[in-house]
Design an enzyme around this catalytic site. Structure first.
Site, PDB file in Angstrom:
ATOM      1  N   THR A  29       0.823  -1.215   0.000  1.00 34.33           N
ATOM      2  CA  THR A  29       0.000   0.000   0.000  1.00 34.33           C
ATOM      3  C   THR A  29       0.856   1.263   0.000  1.00 34.33           C
ATOM      4  OG1 THR A  29      -0.067  -0.183   2.399  1.00 34.33           O
ATOM      5  CG2 THR A  29      -1.949  -1.087   1.192  1.00 34.33           C
ATOM      6  N   VAL A  32       6.445   2.670  -2.865  1.00 35.55           N
ATOM      7  CA  VAL A  32       7.305   1.726  -3.592  1.00 35.55           C
ATOM      8  C   VAL A  32       6.536   0.437  -3.884  1.00 35.55           C
ATOM      9  CG1 VAL A  32       9.417   0.345  -3.474  1.00 35.55           C
ATOM     10  CG2 VAL A  32       9.432   2.704  -2.651  1.00 35.55           C
ATOM     11  N   CYS A 146      17.928   4.976  -3.239  1.00 31.58           N
ATOM     12  CA  CYS A 146      17.478   5.493  -4.538  1.00 31.58           C
ATOM     13  C   CYS A 146      18.486   6.472  -5.163  1.00 31.58           C
ATOM     14  CB  CYS A 146      16.107   6.146  -4.406  1.00 31.58           C
ATOM     15  SG  CYS A 146      15.966   7.269  -3.008  1.00 31.58           S
ATOM     16  N   GLN A 173      15.858  16.200  -3.854  1.00 30.08           N
ATOM     17  CA  GLN A 173      15.045  14.990  -3.706  1.00 30.08           C
ATOM     18  C   GLN A 173      13.570  15.307  -3.450  1.00 30.08           C
ATOM     19  OE1 GLN A 173      18.890  12.713  -1.768  1.00 30.08           O
ATOM     20  NE2 GLN A 173      16.898  11.785  -1.451  1.00 30.08           N
ATOM     21  N   ARG A 253      15.934  18.137   0.328  1.00 33.07           N
ATOM     22  CA  ARG A 253      14.571  17.927  -0.153  1.00 33.07           C
ATOM     23  C   ARG A 253      14.108  19.177  -0.888  1.00 33.07           C
ATOM     24  NH1 ARG A 253      13.260  12.825  -0.289  1.00 33.07           N
ATOM     25  NH2 ARG A 253      13.480  11.817   1.714  1.00 33.07           N
ATOM     26  N   HIS A 260      13.935  12.264  -8.412  1.00 37.40           N
ATOM     27  CA  HIS A 260      15.042  13.014  -7.813  1.00 37.40           C
ATOM     28  C   HIS A 260      15.920  13.607  -8.927  1.00 37.40           C
ATOM     29  CE1 HIS A 260      13.793  11.408  -4.098  1.00 37.40           C
ATOM     30  NE2 HIS A 260      14.708  10.486  -3.887  1.00 37.40           N
TER      31      HIS A 260
HETATM   32  N1  NAP Z   1      10.037   6.413  -1.353  1.00 37.60           N
HETATM   33  C1  NAP Z   1      11.171   6.254  -2.013  1.00 37.60           C
HETATM   34  O1  NAP Z   1      11.537   7.053  -2.888  1.00 37.60           O
HETATM   35  C2  NAP Z   1      12.051   5.072  -1.720  1.00 37.60           C
HETATM   36  C3  NAP Z   1      13.107   4.813  -2.594  1.00 37.60           C
HETATM   37  C4  NAP Z   1      13.952   3.733  -2.332  1.00 37.60           C
HETATM   38  C5  NAP Z   1      13.723   2.929  -1.230  1.00 37.60           C
HETATM   39  N2  NAP Z   1      12.688   3.227  -0.393  1.00 37.60           N
HETATM   40  C6  NAP Z   1      12.474   2.334   0.757  1.00 37.60           C
HETATM   41  O2  NAP Z   1      11.349   1.524   0.442  1.00 37.60           O
HETATM   42  C7  NAP Z   1      10.631   1.245   1.631  1.00 37.60           C
HETATM   43  C8  NAP Z   1       9.169   1.697   1.439  1.00 37.60           C
HETATM   44  O3  NAP Z   1       9.162   3.086   1.225  1.00 37.60           O
HETATM   45  P1  NAP Z   1       7.836   3.864   0.779  1.00 37.60           P
HETATM   46  O4  NAP Z   1       8.291   5.196   0.346  1.00 37.60           O
HETATM   47  O5  NAP Z   1       7.028   3.044  -0.135  1.00 37.60           O
HETATM   48  O6  NAP Z   1       7.078   4.000   2.184  1.00 37.60           O
HETATM   49  P2  NAP Z   1       5.531   4.235   2.465  1.00 37.60           P
HETATM   50  O7  NAP Z   1       4.869   4.905   1.336  1.00 37.60           O
HETATM   51  O8  NAP Z   1       5.480   4.887   3.787  1.00 37.60           O
HETATM   52  O9  NAP Z   1       4.944   2.741   2.587  1.00 37.60           O
HETATM   53  C9  NAP Z   1       5.301   1.906   3.651  1.00 37.60           C
HETATM   54  C10 NAP Z   1       4.652   0.556   3.465  1.00 37.60           C
HETATM   55  O10 NAP Z   1       5.061  -0.301   4.529  1.00 37.60           O
HETATM   56  C11 NAP Z   1       3.910  -0.914   5.080  1.00 37.60           C
HETATM   57  N3  NAP Z   1       4.099  -1.320   6.467  1.00 37.60           N
HETATM   58  C12 NAP Z   1       4.250  -0.537   7.558  1.00 37.60           C
HETATM   59  N4  NAP Z   1       4.342  -1.308   8.668  1.00 37.60           N
HETATM   60  C13 NAP Z   1       4.253  -2.598   8.247  1.00 37.60           C
HETATM   61  C14 NAP Z   1       4.271  -3.862   8.901  1.00 37.60           C
HETATM   62  N5  NAP Z   1       4.419  -3.959  10.221  1.00 37.60           N
HETATM   63  N6  NAP Z   1       4.143  -4.984   8.155  1.00 37.60           N
HETATM   64  C15 NAP Z   1       3.988  -4.903   6.799  1.00 37.60           C
HETATM   65  N7  NAP Z   1       3.963  -3.734   6.116  1.00 37.60           N
HETATM   66  C16 NAP Z   1       4.093  -2.592   6.833  1.00 37.60           C
HETATM   67  C17 NAP Z   1       2.846   0.147   4.943  1.00 37.60           C
HETATM   68  O11 NAP Z   1       1.578  -0.452   5.112  1.00 37.60           O
HETATM   69  P3  NAP Z   1       0.327   0.383   5.663  1.00 37.60           P
HETATM   70  O12 NAP Z   1      -0.182   1.192   4.504  1.00 37.60           O
HETATM   71  O13 NAP Z   1      -0.612  -0.696   6.082  1.00 37.60           O
HETATM   72  O14 NAP Z   1       0.815   1.226   6.790  1.00 37.60           O
HETATM   73  C18 NAP Z   1       3.116   0.618   3.527  1.00 37.60           C
HETATM   74  O15 NAP Z   1       2.570  -0.305   2.610  1.00 37.60           O
HETATM   75  C19 NAP Z   1      11.365   1.948   2.775  1.00 37.60           C
HETATM   76  O16 NAP Z   1      12.285   1.059   3.363  1.00 37.60           O
HETATM   77  C20 NAP Z   1      12.117   3.042   2.042  1.00 37.60           C
HETATM   78  O17 NAP Z   1      13.278   3.461   2.735  1.00 37.60           O
HETATM   79  C21 NAP Z   1      11.842   4.252  -0.622  1.00 37.60           C
END
Ligand code: NAP
Length: 363
Positions: A29, A32, A146, A173, A253, A260
């Site tokens: 959800t 990523v 990233c 970013q 940011r 980015h």
């Molecule tokens: N955003 C970027 O540009 C980017 C780039 C590279 C890497 N990343 C890495 O990718 C990862 C995800 O980033 P994001 O930006 O997609 O974050 P995000 O939008 O905040 O999404 C986080 C996801 O993790 C889920 N989650 C939280 N607690 C959980 C649990 N206990 N068990 C299972 N799922 C859980 C959330 O589910 P709910 O919706 O149910 O809370 C949501 O689906 C992070 O480690 C981040 O550092 C991000």
């Protein structure tokens, strides 16, 4: 979230990732995770093969999958039973909690979080740069940060041809780099501004709208580096197998939603002409030169959003070198933009999965 563009469907092969019968996206959800689902759907992975999992907050809901939707479950050990490939798109604590159990059951894990990136026993991979690190068919692979993926993707053809001695990079970013909360905050502040009101920062330490500020990761009191800068240095050295590589990043940011940007200065080991530098970049799959000086058309985050290429432009010799014309030169500058949710996260993970699949005899 309709403001965030996603990539267009490409048709895909009849049966993608055949050696991984069941695929789980954990964090389905999030920004990523949703992109990972989009990429799987673009490759025509049948929805019955995909488990979309997230926290208890989202269990019982639905996630978009191609033109349809699939159920969202809670990421428990039970829900992960029978899975062959787990794409972890949640934070480091979730990755640390789930990975041991998955590995014990022989599940291939590709982790987008920082949990395992600096573990020397876990390959840290950008397939176009160090894809050979996958040759041993590891069960656990770490997706780099990233900004590291984008930077090394753009510079790798120059490293291969001329060697790289030093890299200076200033990143710009997008708010989505901080996940769904970051995007919501920027949009909330934009709506409040339009209504003549204020919206205090919550996800970021500073107002995001109309502002540029130090990346929100903690600044090390000893080194003065923020966490993002430290990651770029350590990960670049690890991926390029060059402990002496000089990397000087500044990460901020900006009030952009997605993709980015990076202003890069690269110092080469062997001098090259500007034409050679351009050619190396232009001939590299996954890189796209956008550099029309006449029309002022260069890479921008909007132009890069939803795309699978890293856009590279403003390619020029560093004026401080005094190089003129097409003289051989040791330092070049460029401006790079890429969609960090695709190129810098979900797409890199999918490319790792595809390479592992081919090594397992699937491709
Ligand atoms: N955003 C970027 O540009 C980017 C780039 C590279 C890497 N990343 C890495 O990718 C990862 C995800 O980033 P994001 O930006 O997609 O974050 P995000 O939008 O905040 O999404 C986080 C996801 O993790 C889920 N989650 C939280 N607690 C959980 C649990 N206990 N068990 C299972 N799922 C859980 C959330 O589910 P709910 O919706 O149910 O809370 C949501 O689906 C992070 O480690 C981040 O550092 C991000």
């Amino acid at each position: 979230m309709r403001e965030l563009r996603t990539g267009a469907a490409d048709g895909g092969a009849a049966r993608a990732l055949p050696s991984f019968e069941r695929i789980a996206v954990v964090g389905a959800t999030g920004l990523v995770g949703r992109e990972a689902l989009t990429l799987l759907a673009e490759r025509s992975v049948e929805p019955e093969r995909v488990s979309a999992l997230a926290s208890e907050r989202s269990g019982g809901g639905k996630a978009a999958y191609g033109g349809a939707s699939i159920p969202v479950g809670v990421a428990t050990e039970r829900a992960l039973r029978g899975v062959d490939l787990a794409l972890l798109c949640a934070d480091s604590s979730v990755a640390r909690a789930l990975t041991p159990g998955l590995l014990a059951r022989g599940v291939t894990v590709i982790d987008n979080s920082a949990a395992h990136r600096m573990d020397p026993s876990v390959p840290l991979v950008v397939p176009s740069v160090n894809g050979e690190a996958l040759d041993g068919r590891p069960l656990l692979v770490a997706n780099p940060n990233c900004s590291t993926i984008i930077l090394l993707s753009a510079l790798d053809p120059l490293r291969r041809a001329f060697g790289v001695e030093a890299v200076d990079v200033a990143t710009y970013q997008a708010a989505s780099g901080a996940g769904a909360r970051g995007v919501e905050e920027l949009l909330r502040q934009a709506r409040a501004f339009a209504a003549g009101a204020d919206a205090a920062p919550e996800a970021f330490p500073e107002p995001c709208l109309f502002n540029v500020f130090c990346h929100e990761s903690a600044v090390d009191p000893d080194t003065g580096l923020n966490g993002e800068e430290a990651k770029i240095i350590a990960e670049s050295r690890r991926i390029w197998l060059d402990r002496a590589l000089a990397v000087s990043p500044t990460c901020v940011r900006t009030p952009t939603l997605r993709a980015h940007a990076q202003a890069v200065r690269v110092r080469l080991m062997r001098p090259a002409t500007e034409r050679e530098v351009r050619e190396r970049i232009a001939l590299t799959p996954g890189l796209l030169v956008v550099d029309d000086r006449g029309r002022g058309r260069f890479p921008t985050p909007l132009r890069a959003s939803g795309r699978d290429e890293v856009l590279v432009g403003r390619i020029r010799p560093d004026p401080a070198t005094g190089c003129a014309g097409d003289e051989r030169c040791k330092a070049f500058q460029m401006f790079v933009c890429a969609d960090q949710l695709r190129v810098g996260a979900a797409l890199n993970a999918l490319r790792i999965a595809e390479r592992l699949d081919a090594l397992r005899g699937g491709g």
